[in-house]
Design a protein around this motif. Structure first.
Motif, mmCIF file in Angstrom:
data_model
loop_
_atom_site.group_PDB
_atom_site.id
_atom_site.type_symbol
_atom_site.label_atom_id
_atom_site.label_comp_id
_atom_site.label_asym_id
_atom_site.label_seq_id
_atom_site.Cartn_x
_atom_site.Cartn_y
_atom_site.Cartn_z
ATOM 1 N N THR A 70 -12.732 0.442 12.493
ATOM 2 C CA THR A 70 -11.449 0.547 13.338
ATOM 3 C C THR A 70 -10.680 -0.755 13.162
ATOM 4 O OG1 THR A 70 -12.562 0.344 15.005
ATOM 5 C CG2 THR A 70 -12.319 2.573 14.637
ATOM 6 N N ASP A 116 -7.419 1.567 11.716
ATOM 7 C CA ASP A 116 -6.631 1.779 10.592
ATOM 8 C C ASP A 116 -5.097 1.914 10.866
ATOM 9 O OD1 ASP A 116 -5.186 2.870 8.370
ATOM 10 O OD2 ASP A 116 -6.341 4.637 7.857
ATOM 11 N N PRO A 117 -4.378 0.775 10.539
ATOM 12 C CA PRO A 117 -2.926 0.561 10.858
ATOM 13 C C PRO A 117 -2.090 1.823 10.899
ATOM 14 C CG PRO A 117 -3.793 -1.283 9.513
ATOM 15 C CD PRO A 117 -4.629 -0.121 9.363
ATOM 16 N N ALA A 118 -2.525 2.827 10.142
ATOM 17 C CA ALA A 118 -1.751 3.916 9.783
ATOM 18 C C ALA A 118 -1.921 4.964 11.078
ATOM 19 C CB ALA A 118 -2.164 4.747 8.215
ATOM 20 N N ARG A 155 -2.625 3.709 14.274
ATOM 21 C CA ARG A 155 -2.734 2.756 15.617
ATOM 22 C C ARG A 155 -2.184 3.335 16.798
ATOM 23 N NH1 ARG A 155 -4.546 -2.105 14.740
ATOM 24 N NH2 ARG A 155 -3.726 -2.534 12.730
ATOM 25 N N HIS A 160 -6.610 -6.321 15.950
ATOM 26 C CA HIS A 160 -6.254 -6.178 14.396
ATOM 27 C C HIS A 160 -7.232 -6.574 13.422
ATOM 28 C CE1 HIS A 160 -1.693 -5.518 15.435
ATOM 29 N NE2 HIS A 160 -2.595 -4.778 16.292
ATOM 30 N N GLU A 203 -7.543 -6.537 10.377
ATOM 31 C CA GLU A 203 -7.029 -6.804 9.128
ATOM 32 C C GLU A 203 -6.454 -8.340 9.223
ATOM 33 O OE1 GLU A 203 -3.709 -4.697 11.236
ATOM 34 O OE2 GLU A 203 -5.811 -4.767 10.957
ATOM 35 N N ALA A 218 -12.032 6.028 9.405
ATOM 36 C CA ALA A 218 -11.878 4.897 8.553
ATOM 37 C C ALA A 218 -11.405 5.315 7.076
ATOM 38 C CB ALA A 218 -13.411 3.892 8.447
ATOM 39 N N SER A 219 -10.352 5.409 6.682
ATOM 40 C CA SER A 219 -9.627 5.938 5.557
ATOM 41 C C SER A 219 -10.129 5.200 4.552
ATOM 42 C CB SER A 219 -8.202 6.309 5.479
ATOM 43 O OG SER A 219 -7.512 4.765 5.647
ATOM 44 N N GLU A 245 -8.164 4.104 2.129
ATOM 45 C CA GLU A 245 -7.027 3.024 1.857
ATOM 46 C C GLU A 245 -7.429 2.040 2.549
ATOM 47 O OE1 GLU A 245 -6.000 6.917 0.257
ATOM 48 O OE2 GLU A 245 -6.465 6.343 2.471
ATOM 49 N N TRP A 246 -7.659 2.196 3.925
ATOM 50 C CA TRP A 246 -7.851 1.340 4.964
ATOM 51 C C TRP A 246 -9.026 0.344 4.766
ATOM 52 C CZ3 TRP A 246 -7.026 -2.291 8.353
ATOM 53 C CH2 TRP A 246 -7.911 -2.711 9.517
ATOM 54 N N LEU A 250 -8.416 -1.970 1.890
ATOM 55 C CA LEU A 250 -7.494 -2.979 2.184
ATOM 56 C C LEU A 250 -8.321 -4.055 3.072
ATOM 57 C CD1 LEU A 250 -4.677 -4.469 3.099
ATOM 58 C CD2 LEU A 250 -4.720 -3.115 5.101
#
Length: 245
Positions: free
Chosen positions: A109, A111-113, A115, A162, A164, A185-186, A188-189, A192
């Protein structure tokens, strides 16, 4: 803390996520314990530990993990986090170079999508619908033990951290893992995170949900064994059969 206390073996520290305890790591930890010195934590305010006066932040929890590694005198452990435990592990490694030989992030965790409390709650609901009844029972029991108010306060700390921004400072070898069906946890995430990490690879567990370490421990052990063997200097990784009780 549960531990094998077998210093002749390469050490691994398992760090749980929000609201949880080391309990849901036990199926995977048993497999690791065949060949590793395994420690499963209950962080302050989780599981069987006393409740602090307030909900602890990610950096404060990472300091606890660092303290455990230091106090036990673990030599170049691999730190393994699940869910919010990934944020705790990443923070500990970024702020303490040389702490460990490598890391594994399982279902990281946030995912910015997604948040926000609402978005995370919806993803958690979707995951609940695909988890096994046994896994859900463990999760709900631990959530009730923590309490809703402390959970929500901790969730705000989780959202404010964050990964990332932290993972580029994690310079040791890493492995990012997700269950192929994990809605938290996608794909795409996690891709990244792997791109941002200085030295990390990606593994996906077919059919796995968010709590893949609890419901598919053998699949997870098999997927992670090559990474652990490489980090441990060629020593064998975990087997895919459970040890005797």
């Amino acid at each position: 803390m549960r531990g094998t206390f077998a210093p002749e073996r390469p050490p691994i520290v398992l760090v749980h996520g929000i609201g949880m305890s080391g309990e849901y790591f036990l199926p995977y930890g048993d497999l690791l314990a065949v060949t590793h010195d395994v420690y499963t934590l209950d962080l302050p305010g989780y599981g069987s530990t006393p409740q602090p006066v307030r909900a602890l932040t990610v950096p404060e929890l990472s300091d606890v993990v660092v303290g455990v590694v230091t106090t036990l005198g673990l030599d170049a452990p691999v730190l393994v986090g699940h869910s919010m435990g990934c944020q705790i592990v990443a923070d500990a490694i970024a702020d303490h170079p040389g702490l460990c030989a490598g890391y594994m992030l399982i279902g990281p965790t946030v995912d910015p999508a997604a948040r926000s409390l609402h978005a995370q709650g919806m993803r958690l609901l979707r995951d609940t619908l695909i988890e096994s009844p046994l896994s859900n029972a463990v999760v709900f029991r631990n959530y009730l033990r923590m309490g809703p108010l402390r959970y929500l306060r901790t969730a705000r700390h989780m959202l404010a951290d964050h990964t990332e921004e932290t993972i580029p400072r994690c310079t040791v070898p890493g492995l990012v893992v997700r269950g192929a069906r994990d809605p938290i946890a996608s794909a795409e995430w996690v891709r990244l995170l792997v791109r941002l990490a200085p030295d990390a690879a990606l593994r996906e567990i077919p059919g796995g949900s968010h709590n893949v370490q609890h419901i598919r421990p053998h699949d997870l052990a098999a997927a992670c064994a090559p990474f652990l063997a490489a980090v441990n200097g060629g020593r064998p990784g975990p087997q895919t059969t459970s040890p005797s009780a």
